[in-house]
Design an enzyme around this catalytic site. Structure first.
Site, PDB file in Angstrom:
ATOM      1  N   ARG A  86       0.834  -1.203   0.000  1.00 19.18           N
ATOM      2  CA  ARG A  86       0.000   0.000   0.000  1.00 19.18           C
ATOM      3  C   ARG A  86       0.869   1.254   0.000  1.00 19.18           C
ATOM      4  O   ARG A  86       1.788   1.370   0.809  1.00 19.18           O
ATOM      5  CB  ARG A  86      -0.910   0.017   1.228  1.00 19.18           C
ATOM      6  CG  ARG A  86      -1.666   1.334   1.470  1.00 19.18           C
ATOM      7  CD  ARG A  86      -2.831   1.514   0.515  1.00 19.18           C
ATOM      8  NE  ARG A  86      -3.419   2.821   0.578  1.00 19.18           N
ATOM      9  CZ  ARG A  86      -4.519   3.136   1.256  1.00 19.18           C
ATOM     10  NH1 ARG A  86      -5.127   2.230   1.979  1.00 19.18           N
ATOM     11  NH2 ARG A  86      -5.012   4.352   1.207  1.00 19.18           N
ATOM     12  N   ARG A  95      -5.111   1.731  -4.925  1.00 18.75           N
ATOM     13  CA  ARG A  95      -4.399   1.058  -3.843  1.00 18.75           C
ATOM     14  C   ARG A  95      -4.456  -0.461  -3.977  1.00 18.75           C
ATOM     15  O   ARG A  95      -5.456  -1.001  -4.436  1.00 18.75           O
ATOM     16  CB  ARG A  95      -4.925   1.485  -2.487  1.00 18.75           C
ATOM     17  CG  ARG A  95      -6.400   1.185  -2.291  1.00 18.75           C
ATOM     18  CD  ARG A  95      -7.047   2.153  -1.353  1.00 18.75           C
ATOM     19  NE  ARG A  95      -7.284   3.397  -2.055  1.00 18.75           N
ATOM     20  CZ  ARG A  95      -8.268   4.218  -1.831  1.00 18.75           C
ATOM     21  NH1 ARG A  95      -9.128   3.991  -0.894  1.00 18.75           N
ATOM     22  NH2 ARG A  95      -8.429   5.303  -2.527  1.00 18.75           N
ATOM     23  N   ASP A  98      -6.749  -1.627   1.055  1.00 17.80           N
ATOM     24  CA  ASP A  98      -7.242  -0.610   1.982  1.00 17.80           C
ATOM     25  C   ASP A  98      -8.033  -1.339   3.053  1.00 17.80           C
ATOM     26  O   ASP A  98      -8.968  -2.089   2.736  1.00 17.80           O
ATOM     27  CB  ASP A  98      -8.133   0.386   1.230  1.00 17.80           C
ATOM     28  CG  ASP A  98      -8.571   1.562   2.084  1.00 17.80           C
ATOM     29  OD1 ASP A  98      -7.843   1.911   3.031  1.00 17.80           O
ATOM     30  OD2 ASP A  98      -9.624   2.136   1.786  1.00 17.80           O
ATOM     31  N   ASP A 100     -10.044  -0.718   6.749  1.00 17.79           N
ATOM     32  CA  ASP A 100     -10.589   0.297   7.643  1.00 17.79           C
ATOM     33  C   ASP A 100     -11.340  -0.347   8.796  1.00 17.79           C
ATOM     34  O   ASP A 100     -12.114  -1.290   8.582  1.00 17.79           O
ATOM     35  CB  ASP A 100     -11.584   1.206   6.903  1.00 17.79           C
ATOM     36  CG  ASP A 100     -10.922   2.074   5.862  1.00 17.79           C
ATOM     37  OD1 ASP A 100      -9.883   2.683   6.175  1.00 17.79           O
ATOM     38  OD2 ASP A 100     -11.449   2.161   4.740  1.00 17.79           O
TER      39      ASP A 100
END
Length: 166
Positions: A86, A95, A98, A100
């Site tokens: 990344r 990317r 990712d 989260d």
């Protein structure tokens, strides 16, 4: 695991075989310290948000049980992103991976680098639809039912690609 917390993790990729990136990250979540993968959504294809001149994304959501605190979990996810190449060239850039923290128990928290619930999750079909697949009764603290939030995202195109066996 001393104290078990339930967290939901958003996964996305649009570079270097995105579906394989997301499948690999789902497996890797289960090997994070004090963390166990409990459920994973299907993979979904979505159009990019913000910066539009890039490939479509592959997205999924995972439910994990973890003994890690919210910030320690985020740090582990950021390390996993780094292992997968990344880079952060600019906001909303393409990317390889990712990850989260979307939800962490019923925590509402904001500090530099970590906001829970994720501040944009209730506006994004590519988060809500996979989340609802594995947690249909999910409530987003401070927002309300995820199913209700999804009704505000009906203009966003999302394509279910495959169910991830797990």
């Amino acid at each position: 695991m001393s104290v078990a917390h339930i967290a939901y993790i958003g996964l996305g990729s649009n570079l270097a075989d995105p579906a394989a990136q997301v499948r690999g990250a789902l497996r890797a979540l289960d090997s994070l310290p004090q963390t166990r993968l409990l459920a994973q959504s299907s993979l979904y294809r979505s159009a990019p948000v913000g910066y539009l001149d890039q490939p479509d994304f592959v997205n999924a959501v995972a439910k994990v049980e973890t003994g890690l605190g919210a910030h320690a979990l985020l740090d582990a996810l950021l390390a996993l992103e780094q292992v997968n190449g990344r880079t952060r060239e600019f906001l909303n850039s393409p990317r390889t991976l990712d990850l989260d923290v979307l939800l962490y128990d019923d925590l509402q928290h904001h500090e530099h680098g970590l906001t829970v619930p994720h501040p944009e999750m209730h506006k994004r079909a590519f988060v809500l639809l996979p989340l609802l697949e594995i947690a249909p009764e999910c409530v987003i603290p401070g927002i309300g039912r995820a199913a209700q939030a999804m009704q505000g995202c009906t203009d966003q195109s999302l394509e279910r690609m495959e169910h991830v066996a797990g």
